[in-house]
Design a protein around this motif. Sequence first.
Motif, PDB file in Angstrom:
ATOM      1  N   SER A  81      -2.249  -2.236  15.873  1.00 42.46           N
ATOM      2  CA  SER A  81      -1.731  -2.284  14.833  1.00 42.46           C
ATOM      3  C   SER A  81      -2.158  -3.047  13.429  1.00 42.46           C
ATOM      4  N   ILE A 112       0.419   2.226  13.681  1.00 44.13           N
ATOM      5  CA  ILE A 112       0.109   2.177  15.094  1.00 44.13           C
ATOM      6  C   ILE A 112      -1.137   3.119  15.557  1.00 44.13           C
ATOM      7  N   TYR A 119       0.723   6.825  14.401  1.00 38.65           N
ATOM      8  CA  TYR A 119       2.111   6.611  13.756  1.00 38.65           C
ATOM      9  C   TYR A 119       2.445   5.602  13.108  1.00 38.65           C
ATOM     10  N   TYR A 120       3.080   6.023  11.963  1.00 41.93           N
ATOM     11  CA  TYR A 120       3.662   4.684  10.961  1.00 41.93           C
ATOM     12  C   TYR A 120       5.025   4.122  11.693  1.00 41.93           C
ATOM     13  N   GLU A 121       5.020   2.802  11.881  1.00 42.40           N
ATOM     14  CA  GLU A 121       6.374   2.264  12.079  1.00 42.40           C
ATOM     15  C   GLU A 121       6.815   1.700  10.990  1.00 42.40           C
ATOM     16  N   GLU A 123      10.038   0.108   8.746  1.00 44.60           N
ATOM     17  CA  GLU A 123      11.388  -0.557   8.598  1.00 44.60           C
ATOM     18  C   GLU A 123      12.097  -0.043   7.328  1.00 44.60           C
ATOM     19  N   LEU A 132      14.492   1.530  12.061  1.00 41.13           N
ATOM     20  CA  LEU A 132      13.218   1.314  12.421  1.00 41.13           C
ATOM     21  C   LEU A 132      12.911   3.024  12.853  1.00 41.13           C
ATOM     22  N   PHE A 134       9.655   5.913  13.314  1.00 40.96           N
ATOM     23  CA  PHE A 134       8.547   6.193  13.652  1.00 40.96           C
ATOM     24  C   PHE A 134       7.983   7.535  13.149  1.00 40.96           C
TER      25      PHE A 134
END
Length: 143
Positions: A81, A112, A119-121, A123, A132, A134
């Motif tokens: 990450s 990530i 994928y994008y995490e 917030e 949150l 994904f």
Amino acid sequence: MKKLFPIFLLAIFAFVACDDDNSDRISVNDDLKAFIEQKYPAASILYAEYDDNGLVEVNIRHDDLRKEVHFTGDNKWVFTSWDVLVRNVPDVIKVAVESEYPGFIIDDVDFIERENENYYEIEIEKGGVDMLLFVSPSGEIIR
């Protein structure tokens, strides 16, 4: 001498407080080094430590980014990450989040990388509500 004693104590406290405690850092074994060299050519290993989940977290610098490479205790790669500045998030991701969650603001983004998916995490927040998400690189909200 009595007047200098408090200054002496403060100096010692300041020295100890500034000491960088590396007691939780561990050495990177040859298997992890080999994986990192193969997957992230020219990466520099900064340090390694155990994370809160019992994984080994190896911090590297690669392509001018600081990345965290996570391994199981038996040297199997789990994921990598790294932080993504909001201004660098692809438009397809921003549009997907804004259309699905109008009025929410993207607060923090990590990318990530896993063996079978990336994928994008993300917030997001609006008022006192934090969520949150994904999101796939193509803009599909996974969860």
